[in-house]
Design a protein around this motif. Sequence first.
Motif, short mmCIF file in Angstrom:
data_model
loop_
_atom_site.label_atom_id
_atom_site.label_comp_id
_atom_site.label_asym_id
_atom_site.label_seq_id
_atom_site.Cartn_x
_atom_site.Cartn_y
_atom_site.Cartn_z
N LYS A 1 0.85 -1.19 0.00
CA LYS A 1 0.00 0.00 0.00
C LYS A 1 0.88 1.24 0.00
O LYS A 1 1.91 1.29 0.68
CB LYS A 1 -0.90 -0.01 1.23
N PHE A 2 0.47 2.23 -0.77
CA PHE A 2 1.19 3.51 -0.81
C PHE A 2 0.76 4.30 0.42
O PHE A 2 -0.33 4.86 0.47
CB PHE A 2 0.82 4.24 -2.09
N VAL A 3 1.63 4.34 1.43
CA VAL A 3 1.23 4.91 2.72
C VAL A 3 1.70 6.35 2.94
O VAL A 3 1.14 7.06 3.78
CB VAL A 3 1.73 4.03 3.89
N GLN A 4 2.71 6.79 2.20
CA GLN A 4 3.18 8.17 2.44
C GLN A 4 3.96 8.68 1.23
O GLN A 4 4.80 7.98 0.68
CB GLN A 4 4.08 8.21 3.68
N SER B 1 8.42 9.89 -4.93
CA SER B 1 9.13 9.14 -3.90
C SER B 1 8.22 9.03 -2.68
O SER B 1 7.35 9.88 -2.46
CB SER B 1 10.44 9.84 -3.53
N GLY B 2 8.40 7.98 -1.92
CA GLY B 2 7.55 7.82 -0.75
C GLY B 2 7.77 6.50 -0.06
O GLY B 2 8.85 5.89 -0.15
N LEU B 3 6.73 6.04 0.60
CA LEU B 3 6.81 4.86 1.45
C LEU B 3 5.71 3.88 1.08
O LEU B 3 4.54 4.25 0.95
CB LEU B 3 6.66 5.29 2.91
N LEU B 4 6.11 2.62 0.87
CA LEU B 4 5.17 1.53 0.64
C LEU B 4 5.16 0.64 1.88
O LEU B 4 6.18 0.49 2.55
CB LEU B 4 5.58 0.69 -0.57
N GLY B 5 4.01 0.03 2.17
CA GLY B 5 3.94 -0.82 3.35
C GLY B 5 3.06 -2.04 3.14
O GLY B 5 2.13 -2.02 2.33
N ASP B 6 3.36 -3.11 3.88
CA ASP B 6 2.49 -4.28 3.92
C ASP B 6 2.38 -4.74 5.37
O ASP B 6 2.72 -3.99 6.29
CB ASP B 6 2.99 -5.40 2.99
N LYS C 1 5.60 7.03 -17.64
CA LYS C 1 5.53 6.74 -16.21
C LYS C 1 4.46 7.59 -15.56
O LYS C 1 4.37 8.79 -15.80
CB LYS C 1 6.88 6.99 -15.54
N GLU C 2 3.65 6.96 -14.71
CA GLU C 2 2.58 7.66 -14.01
C GLU C 2 2.76 7.50 -12.51
O GLU C 2 3.23 6.47 -12.03
CB GLU C 2 1.21 7.11 -14.43
N LYS C 3 2.34 8.52 -11.78
CA LYS C 3 2.47 8.50 -10.33
C LYS C 3 1.53 7.47 -9.69
O LYS C 3 0.46 7.19 -10.21
CB LYS C 3 2.17 9.88 -9.74
N LEU C 4 1.95 6.96 -8.54
CA LEU C 4 1.08 6.12 -7.73
C LEU C 4 0.09 7.01 -6.97
O LEU C 4 0.35 8.19 -6.73
CB LEU C 4 1.90 5.30 -6.73
N VAL C 5 -1.03 6.41 -6.58
CA VAL C 5 -2.07 7.14 -5.87
C VAL C 5 -1.94 6.86 -4.38
O VAL C 5 -2.01 5.68 -3.97
CB VAL C 5 -3.47 6.72 -6.36
N PRO C 6 -1.72 7.87 -3.55
CA PRO C 6 -1.62 7.63 -2.11
C PRO C 6 -2.84 6.87 -1.57
O PRO C 6 -3.97 7.19 -1.92
CB PRO C 6 -1.53 9.05 -1.52
N GLN D 1 -2.50 -1.66 -10.12
CA GLN D 1 -3.33 -1.26 -8.99
C GLN D 1 -4.46 -2.27 -8.82
O GLN D 1 -4.98 -2.81 -9.79
CB GLN D 1 -3.91 0.13 -9.21
N GLU D 2 -4.84 -2.55 -7.59
CA GLU D 2 -5.89 -3.52 -7.34
C GLU D 2 -6.83 -3.03 -6.25
O GLU D 2 -6.51 -2.11 -5.48
CB GLU D 2 -5.29 -4.87 -6.93
N GLU D 3 -8.00 -3.64 -6.22
CA GLU D 3 -8.94 -3.35 -5.16
C GLU D 3 -8.48 -4.07 -3.89
O GLU D 3 -7.75 -5.05 -3.95
CB GLU D 3 -10.34 -3.84 -5.55
N GLY D 4 -8.92 -3.61 -2.76
CA GLY D 4 -8.55 -4.28 -1.53
C GLY D 4 -7.84 -3.35 -0.58
O GLY D 4 -7.64 -2.16 -0.86
#
Length: 417
Positions: free
Chosen positions: A191-194, A206-211, A226-231, A260-263
């Motif tokens: 998950k894109f957390v920050q 740039s940022g932080l991913l978490g599981d 290239k496209e940005k991730l969605v927080p 990207q996925e649901e959930g």
Amino acid sequence: MDYSEAADRISRKFAKGGQTPDVKKIEGKLRRLVDEFGVQPSEAERSVTNELAKEYNLPVPGSGLSPAGGKGGGTEEKKIAESVPGEWVTIEGKVVGLSQPASPSIAQSGIIADESGAIRFVVWAKSNAPAMAEGSWYRIESAVVDEFKGIANLKIHSGTTIKEINDDRSLIPTPTPIKDQHPGIGCVRAKFVQEWDASHDRMLQSGLLGDETGTIKFVMWKEPGKEKLVPGAVYNIFYAGVDEFNGRLSLNLNTATILQEEGEIEVSGGEAEVTGAIVHIAPGSGIIKRCPVEGCNRALSRQNYCPVHEIQPKFVYDLRIKGWLDDGEKTHNVLLQRDVVESLTGITLAGAQEIAENNPLGMDEVFLQMRDKVLGRYITCHGREIENRVLVNKCEKITFSTADHTALLNRAGGAPS
């Protein structure tokens, strides 16, 4: 390495078997392996010896092995995960990502994968190899596996043969928990957390991913398409580069396949809780101005200057506190964002803006008022510790009871006033 001496040594080994290899050719092969491909001298000597043994259909001198046998036997076909630095190998795989070459001496670079794993590859410009296309399968014969910063790489040189395979085998990579990632190529579901401020004008995001097991930094550089991730969104990320710097891992997403996925993911791990007194409020705290250009969000100078987008008169106000929290044993570098600052100081963004616009000291007055409210206060901060800084998402003030004060004074040998 003394190439002439090593070439003579190899030649003498085969002379015992009745062969007379060309010493100059041996020396040339050694120079190419070491100087152009970065192979260790001992591995280069072993590889040339094995190649000659195969050419003459003789056992490898001094090993008792057949020409095709033993470790590093020339061009043995292998799965990617079985490839070891120092070997010459033949693999079959799918090009799953291409990246911009880092040097004019490199014709192509990217990631190739099979069902066992993935590896970064480099095609030298001098090799005159055919260009490979992303999404296609290839058989690569006689490539060199070497090592750079502890990570295996596949080097394609003038002696390598590349053949496209009319095949589309199914590749279903399995995500690995963040806590189990290691330098090389990685797949994660996270998950894109920050999102962080871009620190370079070539950086897209740039940022932080978490599981469920932890968090990891990521970076994406500007490239066409290239496209940005969605927080807040959840992603399956396949074949990202996993790099290590100062003992910390980060993901490079430029060669990755991102879906990207649901959930939802309940991000845990990497959490920090620190308690202590705020002993310093750093410059740049209080009310600040940010660049309004989409995707930038950098803090502006007092003259409304963005290091990337220059003067920005239509800036956006924000709040933050950068400071030090001392627990008596260690000083923690903490960063509090707007919602935490408002909760801790009682000063809202609207209130801070009013102070800044109507007070002779302007933004400095906001800094001074916030400093007076929090400096010396005991608080508990919750957040994630990244790069020796706690990114605070919640904090509480600590109030000592009279009994606690009395106990402390008694231990110090004093008396309550």
